[in-house]
Write an enzyme that holds these catalytic residues in place. Structure first.
Site, PDB file in Angstrom:
ATOM      1  N   GLU A   1      -8.673  -2.957   6.507  1.00 21.21           N
ATOM      2  CA  GLU A   1      -7.491  -3.713   6.933  1.00 21.21           C
ATOM      3  C   GLU A   1      -6.352  -2.748   7.230  1.00 21.21           C
ATOM      4  O   GLU A   1      -6.149  -1.766   6.518  1.00 21.21           O
ATOM      5  CB  GLU A   1      -7.020  -4.676   5.827  1.00 21.21           C
ATOM      6  CG  GLU A   1      -7.912  -5.868   5.599  1.00 21.21           C
ATOM      7  CD  GLU A   1      -7.320  -6.813   4.545  1.00 21.21           C
ATOM      8  OE1 GLU A   1      -6.092  -6.766   4.318  1.00 21.21           O
ATOM      9  OE2 GLU A   1      -8.090  -7.575   3.951  1.00 21.21           O
TER      10      GLU A   1
ATOM     11  N   GLU B   1     -10.290  -7.689  -2.192  1.00 21.64           N
ATOM     12  CA  GLU B   1      -9.282  -6.994  -3.008  1.00 21.64           C
ATOM     13  C   GLU B   1      -9.377  -7.348  -4.493  1.00 21.64           C
ATOM     14  O   GLU B   1      -8.424  -7.865  -5.080  1.00 21.64           O
ATOM     15  CB  GLU B   1      -7.882  -7.271  -2.445  1.00 21.64           C
ATOM     16  CG  GLU B   1      -7.721  -6.757  -1.022  1.00 21.64           C
ATOM     17  CD  GLU B   1      -6.329  -6.968  -0.442  1.00 21.64           C
ATOM     18  OE1 GLU B   1      -5.585  -7.821  -0.949  1.00 21.64           O
ATOM     19  OE2 GLU B   1      -5.997  -6.264   0.544  1.00 21.64           O
TER      20      GLU B   1
END
Ligand SMILES: [Zn+2]
Length: 709
Positions: free
Chosen positions: A343, A166
C-alpha cells in the site's frame, strides 16, 4: 533467523506466475462498495488499463458480502469481478477478509470482540477489533478462507494470498488470559518458581503461588512487572502468528499452495515482525510518508511510533532516508529478498495531521524510491475513492471527480509505463555491506525500563536510524539485521542501544569480529538478559570481554545538557547518556575522551582488535556529526566502498544486483532544484533515459536515473 524458517520460496514464485518479469503496479480494489452501480464496475477495468494497473488486491474487507449470515456464502459478485479482471489480464492478490468482521458475528458471538487492558469488552466497530484466541472467530475465518481457496486458488490470474490486514493490537479477554497462562506454562516447563525467578517477583512481595494468579499487564493492576510485560508482548506476537497460521492452513486445505503474505506496517510497536515474517513467503508492507510535511507535533516524528512519516523541517531527502530505513527493515524481515510495497497513496492520505498531496513529480520519484530499496511492486490504497466511510478523503487513483486527465491519474499512468520498462529487475537484491541490528524484544524492554531517563527521549528506533542514515548519506547500502540473523555478508554491524543481550549472543558477535567483522555498540547495551534481569558484573554484560571496557556508572544529561566529546576525528557532542568507562584490556585504544563533566579526560569511545576485526564501544549517544565521523573511520577500517564517491545532499543512492550479476545504480533527487552527480568511472547505460552516461549527470528537481554498469 537469517533465512526465517526457510519457508520463503520467493525465487520460485518469481520464476512462476507470480511476477511474470515485471515490477507489479497495482491497487486495492473494493468493488463491493459499488455493486449497486454496475456501470462503475464496467468502467473500472478500462480505467485500470488506461492507468497501466496490472494487479489488484481484492476482498480485504468483504466478509459481510461473502458471508451475509452464518454459513450462507455468496460468491457470485466476486466471480463476476474475477472474470472481468481475468479477461483484461489483470492479476489478483486475493485477501482473506478477517481484518474486519460482520455485525452478525459480533451480535451472535460476543466473544469475538476484543477486551482492552482495562478489562472492558469493546463494542462492535472499526476494524482489527477481534480476539485472536476465540475458537468461534477462528472457525468462522477458517471456513470462509477455505471456501475462497477452493473457489479461486486455482485460477491462473490469482497470484498471491494477502492474509487479513495490518495485524495489530491485543486482547485481554478470559480466553486470551487462559492462552497466555498455557503459553507461560510451556515456556517455563511447568515450573512456577522458574517464572517467579525470571520475573523477580520477590520485589514488592509479588510472588505467584499458582498459575491461575497470572494475568496480563493492566493499568488497573500490574503495569510495571517488566518480565511479565516482556513475556506478554512475546505472547501477543505468538498468538497473532498462531491465528495467522489458522488462515494459512485454511488456504492450504482449500487449494494449491499459492504464496502468502500479510501487509506489515514498518516499525510498529505491537508485534515482533521477525517472528511473524518467518511464516510468510514474501514480505509486504504499507508505506505512507508525508512528503513536504513539516512541524513537530510529537517527539517521535522522524522515526518511531509515527513511522518516519515526515521530517520536522520539511526536508524530503531526510524523510527519504527514514523511508529507506523502513524499506531496509522489510528486506531484513525476508532474509534480504525483495518485498512488495502493498500500500501507498497515489496522492495523499486522510489520517495524518495534514492530508498533503504530493507535489508534481513526487509520486513517480517516491515510488521508484521503494523499488530502488528492494520493492518488487508499487501498489496503492486505493483504486477508487469510496463516497462514504472513514477513508472517503483518502487519495485514490480514481478520485471523486472521476477524471483521468487530472495530475494524479496521469502520474500513476506515467509510473506504470516506467515500471514496465524495469521488467527483469524483479528478484534483484539491494547491495549492502553493513547492517544495523534491530530487535523488537530489545525495543520493548528498553522502552519499558524505568530509568535511567523516563522523558521518552531515549528513542531506540530513531537512534538506529541515525546510524543507518550516516551510511545512507555516504552512498553505502545498509541492511537491518536481527541479533540471530546471518551476519556473514557484512563488514560492519552496528548495534546501538542494545539493551537486551542474551548470554549466547556474545559468542556470535565475538566470532563475527574474530573473522574480520567490525562491530560497534553503544552506551546502555548489554544491560539485561532475555527476562529483563540485569546482567551482573558490570555493563555491557556479556559483551564486556569483547569490547574490553566496563561502564562504572551512567551520567544522564537533562534537557539540553550536552557533553563535549573530543575524538581523533574532531570535537562533537554526546547526548542523553554518558558512560563513565573503565578500561579492562591492555589492547583497548581510546578513540575519544570526554572534554567536560566530572569525568573529563576519561574514555568516551574505544576500540580493540580481536582476531582480524575490531570491536568498538561508544560510551554516549553521539550527535549526528560524531556518528558521521565514526562511520568514515569504519569505512576505512572495514574497506567499505560507497556507490558514489561524493553523494550530493538531497540525492538518494541505492544499488540493486540481479542473480546474474547485473548491477543497477539508482540515483534519486529529492530536492526541487537540479543536482549534479559525479558518476563512478566507466560507461553507464541509462535504463530509463536511454543512451550512455559517463562523467557527470545532471538530475533535475525530483529527477531520477537508473544506470546499469
Ligand atoms: Zn481474547
Amino acid at each position: 533467523m537469517g533465512d526465517p524458517g526457510g519457508r520463503l520460496h520467493y525465487h520460485v514464485c518469481v520464476e512462476e506466475r507470480y511476477m511474470q518479469h515485471r515490477i507489479l503496479h497495482g491497487a486495492e480494489y473494493n468493488p463491493d462498495q459499488w455493486l449497486e452501480e454496475p456501470e462503475v464496475l464496467e468502467q473500472d477495468i478500462a480505467l485500470m488499463r488506461e492507468a497501466r494497473i496490472d494487479t489488484v488486491t481484492l476482498g480485504t474487507f468483504s466478509w459481510s458480502l461473502l458471508e451475509p449470515e452464518e454459513g450462507v456464502y455468496s460468491f457470485e459478485w466476486m466471480d463476476e469481478v474475477m472474470e472481468r479482471l481475468e479477461r483484461a489480464g489483470i492479476r489478483v492478490i486475493l485477501a482473506t477478509p478477517s481484518g474486519a468482521r460482520p455485525r452478525w458475528l459480533a451480535r451472535k458471538y460476543p466473544e469475538v470482540l476484543r477486551v482492552g487492558p482495562d478489562r472492558r469488552r469493546r463494542l462492535f466497530g472499526e476494524r482489527h477489533n477481534h480476539c485472536f484466541t476465540s475458537p468461534v472467530f477462528r472457525e468462522r475465518v477458517y471456513e470462509l478462507d477455505r471456501r475462497l481457496a477452493e473457489r479461486y486458488g486455482r485460477r491462473e490470474h490469482v497470484i498471491l494470498w494477502h492474509i487479513s490486514n495490518e495485524f495489530s493490537g491485543e486482547c485481554h479477554c478470559e480466553l486470551c488470559q487462559e492462552a497466555f497462562r498455557r503459553w507461560l506454562y510451556d515456556r517455563y516447563d511447568g515450573d512456577l518458581e522458574a517464572l517467579n525467578r525470571a520475573w523477580w517477583t520477590a520485589f514488592w512481595s509479588h510472588r505467584y503461588t499458582s498459575w491461575e494468579e497470572i494475568a496480563s499487564p493492566s493499568p488497573l493492576g500490574e503495569p510495571n512487572l517488566h518480565g511479565l510485560n516482556l513475556d506478554w508482548r512475546r505472547f501477543v506476537t505468538h498468538q497473532t502468528v498462531d491465528f495467522m497460521l489458522v488462515e494459512v492452513r485454511a488456504l492450504r486445505d482449500g487449494g494449491p499452495s499459492l504464496p502468502v503474505t500479510t501487509n506489515l506496517m514498518g516499525f510498529q510497536r505491537d508485534l515482533d515482525y521477525f517472528r511473524l515474517a518467518r511464516h510468510l513467503d514474501v514480505v509486504s508492507w504499507d508505506s505512507y510518508p508525508l512528503w513536504h510535511g513539516r512541524g513537530r507535533t510529537t517527539p517521535r516524528v522522524a522515526c518511531g511510533e509515527l513511522d518516519h512519516n515526515w521530517d520536522p523541517e520539511g526536508r524530503d531527502w531526510v524523510l527519504a532516508s527514514g523511508v529507506a530505513w523502513a524499506h531496509a527493515l522489510h528486506r531484513g524481515l525476508g532474509g534480504g529478498r525483495p518485498f512488495l510495497l502493498m500500500e501507498s497513496t497515489p496522492s495523499h492520505t486522510n489520517w495524518q495531521p495534514w492530508s498533503k498531496p504530493k507535489r508534481p513529480g513526487m509520486h513517480v520519484l517516491s515510488s521508484l524510491h521503494a523499488v530502488a530499496h528492494g520493492a518488487d511492486s508499487v501498489q496503492y490504497f486505493q483504486w477508487r475513492a469510496g463516497r462514504g466511510g472513514s477513508e472517503k478523503f483518502h487519495g485514490a487513483v480514481v478520485y471523486h471527480d472521476r477524471r483521468t486527465d487530472g495530475r494524479v491519474f496521469q502520474e500513476v499512468r506515467e509510473l506504470g509505463g516506467i515500471l514496465e520498462r524495469l521488467g527483469g529487475m524483479e528478484g534483484s537484491r539491494v547491495e549492502a555491506e553493513v547492517a544495523v541490528v534491530f530487535d523488537w524484544e530489545n525495543r520493548w524492554a528498553l522502552e519499558d525500563a524505568q530509568g535511567p531517563r523516563n522523558d521518552g527521549r531515549l528513542d531506540y528506533v530513531e537512534e538506529c536510524w541515525r546510524w543507518f542514515d550516516a551510511w545512507h548519506r555516504r552512498g553505502v547500502g545498509c541492511d537491518v539485521v536481527h541479533p540471530e540473523g546471518d551476519w556473514s555478508a557484512y563488514r560492519v554491524v552496528v548495534a546501538p542501544l542494545w539493551y537486551l543481550v542474551k548470554e549466547e549472543w556474545a559468542d556470535r558477535v565475538a566470532r563475527f569480529v574474530e573473522q574480520g567483522g567490525v562491530f560497534v555498540t553503544t552506551v546502555w547495551s548489554g544491560v539485561v538478559e532475555e527476562h529483563d534481569l540485569c546482567h551482573v558484573g558490570g555493563f555491557p554484560g556479556p559483551l564486556r570481554g569483547l569490547v574490553g571496557v566496563r561502564s562504572r556508572e551512567v551520567d544522564v544529561l537533562v534537557e539540553d545538557e550536552v557533553r563535549r566529546v573530543a575524538g581523533v576525528w574532531g570535537v562533537c557532542e554526546g547526548r542523553l547518556l554518558c558512560d563513565v568507562l573503565a578500561v579492562e584490556d591492555e589492547g583497548v585504544e581510546v578513540r575519544a575522551v570526554y572534554a567536560d563533566g566530572f569525568y573529563a579526560g576519561s574514555p568516551a569511545a574505544t576500540r580493540v582488535r580481536r582476531g582480524r576485526g575490531w570491536a568498538y564501544y561508544v560510551g554516549t549517544l553521539l550527535a549526528q556529526e560524531g556518528i558521521d565521523w565514526l562511520v568514515g573511520e569504519l569505512m576505512g577500517e572495514a574497506g567499505v566502498v560507497p556507490a558514489l564517491r561524493v553523494v550530493p545532499e538531497g540525492v538518494d543512492v541505492s544499488v540493486r544486483v540481479t542473480e546474474e550479476g547485473r548491477r543497477y545504480l539508482w540515483l534519486l533527487n529529492f530536492r526541487e532544484h537540479e543536482v549534479v552527480v559525479e558518476l563512478p568511472e566507466g560507461v553507464w547505460r541509462d535504463v530509463l533515459g536511454g543512451g550512455e552516461r559517463r562523467g557527470v549527470l545532471v538530475l533535475p528537481g525530483y529527477g531520477y536515473a537508473v544506470l546499469e554498469s
